[in-house]
Design an enzyme around this catalytic site. Structure first.
Site, PDB file in Angstrom:
ATOM      1  N   LYS A 209      75.442 111.430  29.870  1.00 17.07           N
ATOM      2  CA  LYS A 209      74.564 110.842  30.883  1.00 17.07           C
ATOM      3  C   LYS A 209      74.137 109.418  30.517  1.00 17.07           C
ATOM      4  CE  LYS A 209      73.193 115.126  32.984  1.00 17.07           C
ATOM      5  NZ  LYS A 209      74.095 116.033  32.215  1.00 17.07           N
TER       6      LYS A 209
HETATM    7  C1  LIG Z   1      75.128 116.919  32.785  1.00 16.24           C
HETATM    8  C2  LIG Z   1      76.141 117.479  31.868  1.00 16.24           C
HETATM    9  C3  LIG Z   1      77.342 118.080  32.338  1.00 16.24           C
HETATM   10  C4  LIG Z   1      77.635 118.262  33.814  1.00 16.24           C
HETATM   11  O1  LIG Z   1      77.955 117.047  34.455  1.00 16.24           O
HETATM   12  P1  LIG Z   1      77.951 116.965  36.058  1.00 16.24           P
HETATM   13  O2  LIG Z   1      78.152 115.531  36.370  1.00 16.24           O
HETATM   14  O3  LIG Z   1      76.593 117.450  36.483  1.00 16.24           O
HETATM   15  O4  LIG Z   1      79.044 117.825  36.571  1.00 16.24           O
HETATM   16  C5  LIG Z   1      78.261 118.546  31.404  1.00 16.24           C
HETATM   17  N1  LIG Z   1      78.023 118.449  30.080  1.00 16.24           N
HETATM   18  C6  LIG Z   1      76.879 117.887  29.587  1.00 16.24           C
HETATM   19  C7  LIG Z   1      76.670 117.846  28.120  1.00 16.24           C
HETATM   20  C8  LIG Z   1      75.902 117.372  30.457  1.00 16.24           C
HETATM   21  O5  LIG Z   1      74.778 116.841  29.939  1.00 16.24           O
END
Ligand SMILES: *Cc1c(COP(=O)(O)O)cnc(C)c1O
Length: 497
Positions: A113
């Protein structure tokens, strides 16, 4: 480029307006009116560019009301070697000749993120200025874990913005909590809420919808906004690394120019995989997208059957960031797949609201299956994958990446054995030390999270992410705590004192 609503209920807006609003006020999500389609030649002309140059190039298409200098400035502030401890920003590692793991966790909070949330604050700041507003933006975030810390780090000390994160007091891991409450910066606030994640989310929604409170906020020079993944400003930065990965593979002579690759994404809210799909729509040569789920396999079922059914039990897994039943960004994808048929989107989402399910037509199911494969991994399979990868290749992966690799393995058993695969690694393994160590060594007696982190380090002698190495010794900077009914009072206390 203008942005339109998936529900056909809002006049087209500029990119900066879409980012400022977050979502369509009447309901629905903003999507680009027309995705730019680039020739292979044009795409390949960028193959020797740096990550920062690729980012500016992509962002200029989508953020057409930002000038080049603004974009370049934001990109350089976000993607530098202070924030991302890797020259390549999103480096690829391989442990067999056609599997490439894209490490998306070199940012400050050890989760993917960061790639969006390190950039987005600068975009939001500019977007607000463009609209002529002189209000200070207050970002309200309800988090169940990773988003809170990534947003705090991204918005920390960004001029003209304040960020307030709400988390469920007993609903996040000790590591996640410590990551949040030790955040510095003069504009960050963290509130523990006595309740669960839904209570936090509902409190935020209630505040967004409280007309009197919003008026008071405005009179005091503030304006609310949001930083969750329904905001276009969080999606567009994620398109970049798929191009960067493709160029890397060409330069390493793993693939020929124009050769198609498979992309595997561990999926929760469907944001990351949707960004990959937008890269494909721009012209990136992709054979298949493997949409990887954990035991909350609502997307696997949807891709296979065309039926989206949320009437099922929510499971808590070792890949918690994928424990989601409503994948918000699926709406954008359906809008694209149906060639912008907002009438159908309205119909389906009305059904979802009323009956907890909807079913799309066969033609569109077939269309999705030409490009997407839905697979899921059980908890046991995920742990086994983590163990195998460590034993065979001396490489640690986190449980989300474990889900992705397990799903790729299932797909590859019968298809495309020789295709080159890019697999998203979305979190650093030390962020989920307990699950990783248990996968390798079996069940643990140790309960202390920091001792577990150190055990994992001792056992594997792999580098620990800096976000976790120092955490235990960081001082606590946030002590706010409130009940779920007093969130507004707590926010007033922050803003009006
Ligand atoms: C948020 C997240 C995801 C999922 O990603 P999306 O864009 O919501 O599909 C997968 N792995 C981790 C570690 C995350 O923090």
């Amino acid at each position: 480029m203008k942005y339109i609503s998936t529900r056909g209920n809002y006049s087209p807006v500029s990119a900066s307006e879409a980012i400022k609003l977050g979502m369509v006020p009447e309901g629905g999500l903003f999507v680009p009116e027309k995705v730019p389609e680039l020739s292979l030649e044009k795409i390949l002309s960028k193959k020797d560019n740096s990550y920062q140059e690729i980012a500016s190039w992509i962002l200029e298409y989508f953020l057409s009301d930002f000038d080049k200098g603004e974009i370049k400035n934001a990109v350089n502030k976000a993607y530098n070697n202070e924030n991302f401890l890797s020259e390549l920003i999103t480096p690829l590692v391989s442990f067999d000749e056609n599997t490439y793991i894209m490490e998306l966790w070199h940012g400050p909070t050890a989760a993917f993120k960061d790639l969006a949330l390190q950039l987005m604050p600068y975009l939001l700041n500019k977007a607000v200025k463009k609209s002529g507003s002189n209000k200070e933006i207050v970002i309200l975030v309800a988090t169940s874990g990773d988003t809170g810390k990534a947003a705090l780090e991204g918005f920390k000390d960004v001029e003209g913005v304040k960020i307030i994160v709400l988390y469920p007091e007993n609903g996040v891991s000790k590591i996640q909590k410590d990551q949040m409450i030790t955040t510095g910066g003069s504009n960050t606030e963290v509130i523990a809420v006595k309740g669960n994640f839904d209570d936090c989310q509902n409190a935020v929604k209630k505040i967004f919808g409280d007309k009197n409170f919003n008026k008071k906020i405005k009179n005091n020079g503030f304006q609310f906004s949001s930083a969750n993944s329904i905001n276009w400003g969080r999606l567009v930065p994620q398109i970049v690394y798929y191009f960067a990965a493709y160029f890397y593979l060409i330069k390493k002579e793993v693939i020929k120019s124009g050769e198609k690759i498979n992309i595997t994404v561990p999926t929760g809210n469907f944001g990351n995989i949707l960004a990959a799909y937008y890269a494909y729509r721009m012209g990136l040569p992709v054979n298949k997208f493997i949409c990887a789920s954990n035991e909350n396999k609502i997307l696997t079922d949807f891709i296979r059957s065309g039926k989206y059914d949320i009437k099922r039990k929510f499971k808590k897994t070792i890949s918690p960031s994928m424990d989601i039943l409503i994948s918000s960004n699926l709406e954008r994808f359906l809008f694209e797949i149906t060639n912008h048929d907002s009438e159908r989107i309205n119909h389906w989402y009305k059904q979802l609201n009323e009956n907890g399910e909807f079913e799309i037509d066969e033609e569109n199911v077939n269309k999705i299956n030409e490009l997407f494969v839905g697979k899921y991994a059980t908890e046991g399979e995920t742990k086994e994958t983590i163990k195998q990868v460590y034993n065979n290749y001396d490489y640690l992966i986190d449980p989300h990446t474990g889900v992705a690799l397990s799903c790729l393995g299932k797909y590859r058993n019968n298809k495309d054995k020789l295709k080159t695969n890019v697999v998203d690694s979305t979190a650093n393994p030390y962020k989920f030390s307990k699950a990783v160590l248990e996968s390798i060594k079996g069940e643990l007696k140790e309960k202390d999270d920091y001792k577990i982190i150190n055990k994992l380090k001792e056992l594997t002698d792999t580098p620990m992410h800096r976000a976790l190495a120092e955490l235990e010794n960081e001082s606590i900077k946030h002590y706010r705590k409130t009940s779920k009914d007093k969130v507004k009072e707590e926010i007033s206390d922050i803003l009006f004192k």
